[in-house]
Design an enzyme around this catalytic site. Structure first.
Site, short mmCIF file in Angstrom:
data_model
loop_
_atom_site.label_atom_id
_atom_site.label_comp_id
_atom_site.label_asym_id
_atom_site.label_seq_id
_atom_site.Cartn_x
_atom_site.Cartn_y
_atom_site.Cartn_z
N ASP A 46 0.95 -1.22 -0.24
CA ASP A 46 0.05 0.05 0.09
C ASP A 46 0.81 1.21 0.03
O ASP A 46 0.20 2.46 -0.14
CB ASP A 46 -0.96 0.02 1.03
N ASP A 85 -1.11 -6.19 0.07
CA ASP A 85 -1.39 -5.36 1.01
C ASP A 85 -2.95 -5.22 1.20
O ASP A 85 -3.32 -4.62 0.26
CB ASP A 85 -0.69 -4.08 1.34
N LYS A 115 -1.19 -9.29 2.92
CA LYS A 115 -0.20 -8.75 4.13
C LYS A 115 -1.28 -8.04 4.93
O LYS A 115 -1.99 -7.26 4.42
CB LYS A 115 0.84 -8.17 3.56
N GLU A 117 -1.30 -5.57 8.71
CA GLU A 117 -0.36 -4.73 9.71
C GLU A 117 -1.04 -5.00 11.25
O GLU A 117 -2.22 -5.14 11.36
CB GLU A 117 -0.02 -3.03 9.50
N GLU A 184 9.55 -3.95 10.33
CA GLU A 184 9.97 -2.94 9.86
C GLU A 184 10.52 -1.83 10.78
O GLU A 184 9.93 -1.80 11.79
CB GLU A 184 8.65 -2.03 8.99
O1 KIV Z 1 3.69 -1.25 1.77
C1 KIV Z 1 4.81 -1.43 1.62
O2 KIV Z 1 5.51 -1.32 0.78
C2 KIV Z 1 5.19 -2.28 2.92
C3 KIV Z 1 6.59 -2.45 2.90
C4 KIV Z 1 7.27 -1.38 3.41
C5 KIV Z 1 7.05 -3.51 3.66
O3 KIV Z 1 4.57 -2.74 3.42
#
Ligand code: KIV
Length: 288
Positions: A46, A85, A115, A117, A184
């Site tokens: 994202d 994401d 993914k 968070e 991160e």
């Molecule tokens: O959105 C993204 O690019 C990420 C990376 C920084 C891991 O989550």
């Protein structure tokens, strides 16, 4: 033969001591080049909100944005595992909402995994999504979707208490079925400790040398952006300047009349326009 990298391949890489390469990509050409550059995982991050769409943070990215970009990436990359994401507010409301939207990223976008968070508060959601057969990459440390809660893009896990919590969250996410974990902006030793404690691979970004793999943002790696660059980025190219110089050259050539040149035009040998011109002249005379 289908030699697509799977989540199983990624998990096995940790056990074989092979470092995992993950890179973001957001469209057909970036995905194609990431594939040619032999990355293991493409993350449709994202971060596209910032590096492609020009928002000040990732909070404005929508599920439709992620589906749209994932489709392009899937068309461009044949071998890497494609992880997308889940954008802000597409999974926080309830685990049912999260599963439905994860399903859309897989079914409509064509991603192979999602993914999301967050630690403790996301464990139940990760369990719910993975139980439906959708692989999840978890993400701890600096979680940019919580920027308003964190108060800035800072290194995380700097106290004993915060380090303990990150380790406990990592284990809980693993137990909930996550196939890998992004760390991160985490101190190197903490990332190393978490990596040793987990069976699933850790992928670091600003998390030092002791994780099982590394991820970077496409535009950061290639210098395809302007402005602030975090300390942990290594720039392998300076595309922004190369592209700007190329475009300046085009502008100059057009304005000078140097483009197109002799080699850039079509000439047809037997094309004789004299008859057409004679007719046009006649038509002009009649209309006068
Ligand atoms: O959105 C993204 O690019 C990420 C990376 C920084 C891991 O989550």
């Amino acid at each position: 033969m289908n030699d697509r990298i799977t989540t199983k391949t990624i998990k096995n890489m940790k056990h074989r001591g092979k470092r995992i390469v993950e890179l973001t990509a957001y469209d057909y050409p970036s995905a194609m080049l990431a594939d040619e550059g032999e990355v293991d995982i493409i993350l449709v991050g994202d971060s596209l909100g910032m590096v492609v769409l020009g928002y000040e943070n990732t909070l404005h990215v929508t599920l439709e944005d992620m589906i749209h970009h994932t489709k392009a990436v899937v068309r461009g990359a044949k071998k890497p595992l494609i992880v997308t994401d889940m954008p802000f507010m597409s999974y926080q409301v309830s685990k049912e909402q999260a599963l439905e939207n994860a399903g859309r990223l897989i079914q409509d976008g064509g991603a192979h995994a999602v993914k999301l968070e967050g630690g403790g508060r996301m464990v139940e959601t990760v369990d719910f999504i993975t139980s439906a057969g959708i692989p999840v990459q978890a993400h701890l440390g600096l979680t940019p979707q919580s920027i308003n809660e964190l108060g800035g893009y800072f290194v995380q896990g700097k106290t004993d208490k915060a380090a303990r919590k990150m380790l406990d969250d990592a284990k809980a996410l693993q137990d909930a079925g996550a196939f890998s974990l992004v760390l991160e902006c985490v101190p190197e030793d903490l990332a190393g400790l978490i990596s040793n404690e987990l069976k699933i691979p850790t992928i670091g970004i600003g998390a030092g040398r002791k994780t099982d793999g590394q991820v970077l943002v496409f535009h950061d790696l290639l210098g395809y952006s302007r402005g602030y660059l975090p300390k942990f980025v290594r720039r392998y190219e300076n595309l922004a300047d190369s592209i700007k110089n190329a475009i300046s050259g085009f502008s100059e050539d057009v304005r000078n009349g140097d483009f197109p040149g002799e080699e850039e035009i079509y000439k047809i040998k037997n094309l004789d326009l004299s008859e057409l011109m004679r007719q046009m002249k006649l038509e002009e005379e009649i209309s006068d």
